[in-house]
Design a protein around this motif. Sequence first.
Motif, short mmCIF file in Angstrom:
data_model
loop_
_atom_site.label_atom_id
_atom_site.label_comp_id
_atom_site.label_asym_id
_atom_site.label_seq_id
_atom_site.Cartn_x
_atom_site.Cartn_y
_atom_site.Cartn_z
N UNK A 18 -2.44 -14.74 9.30
CA UNK A 18 -1.80 -15.17 8.05
C UNK A 18 -1.67 -16.94 8.03
N UNK A 19 -1.36 -17.45 8.42
CA UNK A 19 -1.30 -18.78 8.10
C UNK A 19 -2.27 -19.75 7.56
N UNK A 20 -3.32 -19.23 9.04
CA UNK A 20 -5.22 -19.58 8.87
C UNK A 20 -6.17 -18.96 7.60
N UNK A 21 -5.60 -17.83 7.33
CA UNK A 21 -5.95 -17.47 6.13
C UNK A 21 -5.22 -17.73 4.81
N UNK A 22 -3.76 -18.20 4.34
CA UNK A 22 -3.69 -18.87 4.00
C UNK A 22 -4.40 -20.59 3.51
N UNK A 80 3.90 -6.64 3.36
CA UNK A 80 3.59 -5.55 2.44
C UNK A 80 3.43 -5.85 1.26
N UNK A 81 4.10 -6.22 0.78
CA UNK A 81 4.23 -6.96 -0.69
C UNK A 81 3.31 -7.49 -1.18
N UNK A 82 2.87 -8.48 -0.28
CA UNK A 82 1.17 -9.14 -0.53
C UNK A 82 0.48 -7.69 -0.53
N UNK A 83 -0.08 -6.90 0.53
CA UNK A 83 -0.77 -6.18 1.21
C UNK A 83 -0.41 -5.42 -0.01
N UNK A 84 0.35 -4.25 -1.72
CA UNK A 84 0.48 -4.39 -2.68
C UNK A 84 0.11 -4.83 -3.54
N UNK A 85 0.20 -6.15 -3.61
CA UNK A 85 0.10 -7.41 -4.28
C UNK A 85 -1.47 -7.26 -4.97
N UNK A 86 -1.75 -7.55 -3.46
CA UNK A 86 -3.51 -7.22 -3.42
C UNK A 86 -4.44 -6.03 -3.79
N UNK A 87 -3.60 -4.88 -3.65
CA UNK A 87 -4.11 -3.73 -3.81
C UNK A 87 -4.25 -3.82 -6.16
N UNK A 88 -3.38 -4.00 -6.61
CA UNK A 88 -2.94 -4.63 -7.64
C UNK A 88 -3.97 -5.36 -8.73
N UNK A 89 -4.07 -6.67 -7.63
CA UNK A 89 -4.88 -7.19 -8.36
C UNK A 89 -6.22 -6.65 -8.52
N UNK A 90 -6.57 -6.05 -6.75
CA UNK A 90 -7.71 -5.46 -6.96
C UNK A 90 -8.29 -3.94 -7.58
N UNK A 91 -7.45 -3.41 -7.96
CA UNK A 91 -7.98 -2.87 -9.17
C UNK A 91 -7.54 -3.03 -10.40
N UNK A 114 -9.21 -9.16 2.00
CA UNK A 114 -7.65 -9.54 1.64
C UNK A 114 -7.14 -7.92 1.92
N UNK A 115 -7.09 -7.69 1.86
CA UNK A 115 -6.61 -6.77 1.35
C UNK A 115 -6.26 -5.67 3.16
N UNK A 116 -7.63 -5.67 3.85
CA UNK A 116 -7.91 -5.01 5.32
C UNK A 116 -6.60 -5.93 5.88
N UNK A 117 -6.85 -6.92 5.88
CA UNK A 117 -5.84 -8.13 6.67
C UNK A 117 -4.70 -7.87 6.64
N UNK A 118 -4.15 -8.12 5.33
CA UNK A 118 -2.99 -8.03 4.56
C UNK A 118 -1.87 -6.32 5.01
N UNK A 119 -2.96 -5.99 4.97
CA UNK A 119 -2.56 -4.06 5.79
C UNK A 119 -2.35 -4.58 7.27
N UNK A 120 -3.38 -4.76 8.14
CA UNK A 120 -2.91 -4.77 9.27
C UNK A 120 -1.93 -5.77 9.66
N UNK A 121 -1.30 -6.57 8.89
CA UNK A 121 -0.83 -7.58 9.59
C UNK A 121 0.59 -7.62 8.39
N UNK A 122 0.57 -6.34 7.33
CA UNK A 122 1.91 -5.76 8.09
C UNK A 122 2.94 -4.81 8.14
N UNK A 123 0.94 -4.31 8.82
CA UNK A 123 1.84 -2.70 10.30
C UNK A 123 2.27 -3.90 11.70
#
Length: 132
Positions: A18-22, A80-91, A114-123
């Motif tokens: 998360x930190x490196x990706x950010x 989880x909020x990041x994953x949802x926000x990324x999904x929204x931006x992607x849509x 981004x979406x896959x990474x944040x879904x995995x991090x959230x899980x």
Amino acid sequence: MTVSSPKSWALRIAAGVAVVFGLLTIVSGGRVLFGDPAAQEAAGNAVSFVLWFNFLSGFVYVLAGVGLVLQRRWAAWTAISLAAAIAGAFALFGLHVLQGGAFEMRTVGAMTLRLIVWIVIAVVAFRNVPAR
């Protein structure tokens, strides 16, 4: 000598990612948004709202990563909020493309990653951060 559990290792890895990706997101987005014309030209048909979303979310990635290191439950909710926000931006990006807007194909790959990474991090976060 203390042996760390696999759960703590998974959380540490997720936090590090998360930190490196950010940080990488902030640097790459910042180059395009605030860099010289050559950097902006190299971005090609970057979609402005996606570029700004990704740049600003990079700061939240870092914050979430720090929260995960500290094992804060809010960091799991942030993930989880990041994953949802990324999904929204992607849509919204998809809608832009369907309406004939110019775009770079690499944006599709980047947003998917981004979406896959944040879904995995959230899980990982929800499974490993204790609910206090």
